[in-house]
Design a protein around this motif. Structure first.
Motif, PDB file in Angstrom:
ATOM      1  N   LEU A   1       0.827  -1.203   0.000  1.00 34.89           N
ATOM      2  CA  LEU A   1       0.000   0.000   0.000  1.00 34.89           C
ATOM      3  C   LEU A   1       0.863   1.254   0.000  1.00 34.89           C
ATOM      4  O   LEU A   1       0.482   2.276  -0.580  1.00 34.89           O
ATOM      5  CB  LEU A   1      -0.935   0.005   1.202  1.00 34.89           C
ATOM      6  CG  LEU A   1      -2.098  -0.992   1.177  1.00 34.89           C
ATOM      7  CD1 LEU A   1      -3.124  -0.642   2.264  1.00 34.89           C
ATOM      8  CD2 LEU A   1      -2.785  -1.023  -0.176  1.00 34.89           C
ATOM      9  N   GLY A   2       2.021   1.196   0.637  1.00 39.17           N
ATOM     10  CA  GLY A   2       2.943   2.332   0.595  1.00 39.17           C
ATOM     11  C   GLY A   2       3.428   2.616  -0.823  1.00 39.17           C
ATOM     12  O   GLY A   2       3.538   3.775  -1.233  1.00 39.17           O
ATOM     13  N   VAL A   3       3.694   1.553  -1.574  1.00 44.56           N
ATOM     14  CA  VAL A   3       4.098   1.714  -2.976  1.00 44.56           C
ATOM     15  C   VAL A   3       2.971   2.366  -3.776  1.00 44.56           C
ATOM     16  O   VAL A   3       3.204   3.299  -4.568  1.00 44.56           O
ATOM     17  CB  VAL A   3       4.479   0.352  -3.593  1.00 44.56           C
ATOM     18  CG1 VAL A   3       4.650   0.475  -5.108  1.00 44.56           C
ATOM     19  CG2 VAL A   3       5.758  -0.186  -2.955  1.00 44.56           C
ATOM     20  N   LEU A   4       1.749   1.905  -3.571  1.00 44.11           N
ATOM     21  CA  LEU A   4       0.610   2.477  -4.297  1.00 44.11           C
ATOM     22  C   LEU A   4       0.398   3.941  -3.915  1.00 44.11           C
ATOM     23  O   LEU A   4       0.062   4.771  -4.764  1.00 44.11           O
ATOM     24  CB  LEU A   4      -0.649   1.665  -4.019  1.00 44.11           C
ATOM     25  CG  LEU A   4      -0.614   0.194  -4.441  1.00 44.11           C
ATOM     26  CD1 LEU A   4      -1.989  -0.445  -4.277  1.00 44.11           C
ATOM     27  CD2 LEU A   4      -0.137   0.029  -5.882  1.00 44.11           C
ATOM     28  N   ALA A   5       0.605   4.265  -2.638  1.00 38.05           N
ATOM     29  CA  ALA A   5       0.501   5.667  -2.216  1.00 38.05           C
ATOM     30  C   ALA A   5       1.537   6.517  -2.912  1.00 38.05           C
ATOM     31  O   ALA A   5       1.266   7.654  -3.323  1.00 38.05           O
ATOM     32  CB  ALA A   5       0.651   5.756  -0.695  1.00 38.05           C
ATOM     33  N   GLY A   6       2.737   5.985  -3.069  1.00 40.95           N
ATOM     34  CA  GLY A   6       3.792   6.699  -3.776  1.00 40.95           C
ATOM     35  C   GLY A   6       3.432   6.940  -5.228  1.00 40.95           C
ATOM     36  O   GLY A   6       3.680   8.029  -5.776  1.00 40.95           O
ATOM     37  N   LEU A   7       2.835   5.957  -5.884  1.00 40.12           N
ATOM     38  CA  LEU A   7       2.428   6.118  -7.279  1.00 40.12           C
ATOM     39  C   LEU A   7       1.338   7.167  -7.403  1.00 40.12           C
ATOM     40  O   LEU A   7       1.341   7.981  -8.339  1.00 40.12           O
ATOM     41  CB  LEU A   7       1.935   4.776  -7.844  1.00 40.12           C
ATOM     42  CG  LEU A   7       2.985   3.673  -7.972  1.00 40.12           C
ATOM     43  CD1 LEU A   7       2.348   2.384  -8.463  1.00 40.12           C
ATOM     44  CD2 LEU A   7       4.111   4.090  -8.908  1.00 40.12           C
ATOM     45  N   GLY A   8       0.404   7.165  -6.463  1.00 36.55           N
ATOM     46  CA  GLY A   8      -0.634   8.198  -6.488  1.00 36.55           C
ATOM     47  C   GLY A   8      -0.045   9.594  -6.329  1.00 36.55           C
ATOM     48  O   GLY A   8      -0.480  10.545  -6.989  1.00 36.55           O
ATOM     49  N   THR A   9       0.957   9.728  -5.479  1.00 29.39           N
ATOM     50  CA  THR A   9       1.611  11.017  -5.270  1.00 29.39           C
ATOM     51  C   THR A   9       2.329  11.469  -6.536  1.00 29.39           C
ATOM     52  O   THR A   9       2.279  12.657  -6.911  1.00 29.39           O
ATOM     53  CB  THR A   9       2.607  10.925  -4.112  1.00 29.39           C
ATOM     54  OG1 THR A   9       1.915  10.498  -2.933  1.00 29.39           O
ATOM     55  CG2 THR A   9       3.267  12.268  -3.854  1.00 29.39           C
ATOM     56  N   LEU A  10       2.978  10.535  -7.232  1.00 32.86           N
ATOM     57  CA  LEU A  10       3.624  10.885  -8.501  1.00 32.86           C
ATOM     58  C   LEU A  10       2.607  11.338  -9.538  1.00 32.86           C
ATOM     59  O   LEU A  10       2.864  12.267 -10.319  1.00 32.86           O
ATOM     60  CB  LEU A  10       4.409   9.672  -9.019  1.00 32.86           C
ATOM     61  CG  LEU A  10       5.666   9.296  -8.241  1.00 32.86           C
ATOM     62  CD1 LEU A  10       6.268   8.003  -8.785  1.00 32.86           C
ATOM     63  CD2 LEU A  10       6.701  10.419  -8.303  1.00 32.86           C
ATOM     64  N   GLY A  11       1.447  10.698  -9.549  1.00 28.16           N
ATOM     65  CA  GLY A  11       0.399  11.134 -10.452  1.00 28.16           C
ATOM     66  C   GLY A  11      -0.059  12.544 -10.146  1.00 28.16           C
ATOM     67  O   GLY A  11      -0.313  13.346 -11.057  1.00 28.16           O
ATOM     68  N   ALA A  12      -0.167  12.876  -8.850  1.00 28.90           N
ATOM     69  CA  ALA A  12      -0.563  14.226  -8.453  1.00 28.90           C
ATOM     70  C   ALA A  12       0.469  15.258  -8.911  1.00 28.90           C
ATOM     71  O   ALA A  12       0.123  16.359  -9.338  1.00 28.90           O
ATOM     72  CB  ALA A  12      -0.757  14.285  -6.942  1.00 28.90           C
ATOM     73  N   ILE A  13       1.747  14.886  -8.830  1.00 32.75           N
ATOM     74  CA  ILE A  13       2.802  15.792  -9.276  1.00 32.75           C
ATOM     75  C   ILE A  13       2.685  16.054 -10.770  1.00 32.75           C
ATOM     76  O   ILE A  13       2.829  17.199 -11.230  1.00 32.75           O
ATOM     77  CB  ILE A  13       4.189  15.204  -8.931  1.00 32.75           C
ATOM     78  CG1 ILE A  13       4.393  15.188  -7.414  1.00 32.75           C
ATOM     79  CG2 ILE A  13       5.306  16.001  -9.617  1.00 32.75           C
ATOM     80  CD1 ILE A  13       5.629  14.424  -6.966  1.00 32.75           C
ATOM     81  N   CYS A  14       2.381  15.033 -11.541  1.00 32.22           N
ATOM     82  CA  CYS A  14       2.214  15.198 -12.999  1.00 32.22           C
ATOM     83  C   CYS A  14       1.018  16.084 -13.318  1.00 32.22           C
ATOM     84  O   CYS A  14       1.036  16.821 -14.318  1.00 32.22           O
ATOM     85  CB  CYS A  14       2.047  13.841 -13.664  1.00 32.22           C
ATOM     86  SG  CYS A  14       3.506  12.790 -13.646  1.00 32.22           S
ATOM     87  N   ALA A  15      -0.025  15.986 -12.508  1.00 30.92           N
ATOM     88  CA  ALA A  15      -1.238  16.776 -12.757  1.00 30.92           C
ATOM     89  C   ALA A  15      -1.114  18.214 -12.280  1.00 30.92           C
ATOM     90  O   ALA A  15      -1.910  19.064 -12.682  1.00 30.92           O
ATOM     91  CB  ALA A  15      -2.432  16.111 -12.076  1.00 30.92           C
ATOM     92  N   ALA A  16      -0.126  18.485 -11.442  1.00 28.35           N
ATOM     93  CA  ALA A  16      -0.017  19.826 -10.825  1.00 28.35           C
ATOM     94  C   ALA A  16       0.328  20.899 -11.854  1.00 28.35           C
ATOM     95  O   ALA A  16       0.988  20.644 -12.841  1.00 28.35           O
ATOM     96  CB  ALA A  16       1.052  19.786  -9.740  1.00 28.35           C
TER      97      ALA A  16
END
Length: 221
Positions: free
Chosen positions: A206-221
């Motif tokens: 789940l920590g890995v998935l949280a990290g991927l979600g955070t990277l997606g947020a950075i791309c969308a920013a």
């Protein structure tokens, strides 16, 4: 599209102009079309790659996590896993109507995607670290995924260009499936490693998935 109709001697086969071009020119045309996409489009593709990369693998590991870490039986764990998709059914249509009716800008929808992806990451961290009942983080996860998902599909006509919609659809369809194909296979190795409590294979995943979600947020920013 203008077609050339051949004579009866040619069996009346219809060819489009592109069929008459040399192979090198056709390939060059595809490359030239890809080069027309802006950096915004490619960041959009990366956003989708990380969004689906952090969500799809959860469908494979979520039930097992609830059984191993929260003491749920199979039926209760599977019932929790229905929530994100069920919430999309309820939230997506009215949200889509709102986006159209209010003519929400592309920039605002990217910000909504960013917020949704950060909330997805936060919901995973809550499942790992908090003592809250899993229902609460799963409701957050479902609502956040609904917002990010609707906004993701809503903006593609505005950033791809009508003359490139089919090619854009192909590129988006390819990129959103990259991580969902790779991450579940990579997470198998987490089970084979040795972890010292309180760290567990489930929490690492789940920590890995949280990290991927955070990277997606950075791309969308």
């Amino acid at each position: 599209m203008v077609f050339k109709t051949l004579t009866d001697d040619d069996d009346g086969v219809e060819l489009s102009p592109i069929d008459e071009l040399p192979h090198q020119i056709r390939v060059g045309g595809v490359v030239a079309s890809i080069k027309e996409f802006s950096i915004v489009f490619w960041l959009y593709c990366c956003t989708g790659m990380f969004m689906f990369g952090c969500m799809v693998p959860f469908w494979f590991i979520g039930s097992k996590f609830f059984q191993a870490h929260k003491g749920y039986d199979v039926a209760a764990a599977d019932a929790l896993m229905i929530l994100p998709e069920g919430i999309i059914v309820l939230v997506a249509p009215p949200l889509g109507f709102y986006l159209d009716r209010m003519n929400v800008s592309v920039q605002a929808q990217f910000m909504m995607m960013m917020a949704g992806l950060l909330a997805i990451a936060a919901s995973y961290l809550l499942l790992i670290l908090s003592s809250l009942p899993p229902l609460a983080p799963m409701l957050v996860l479902g609502a956040a995924y609904s917002v990010a998902n609707v906004c993701y599909w809503a903006v593609i006509p505005k950033i791809a260009g009508q003359h490139l919609m089919a090619l854009a659809g192909g590129l988006v369809g390819a990129t959103i499936n990259v991580l969902p194909a790779i991450v579940p296979l990579a997470l198998v190795h987490v089970d084979r490693a040795a972890w010292d409590p309180p760290v567990t294979p489930g929490s690492v995943k789940l920590g890995v998935l949280a990290g991927l979600g955070t990277l997606g947020a950075i791309c969308a920013a």
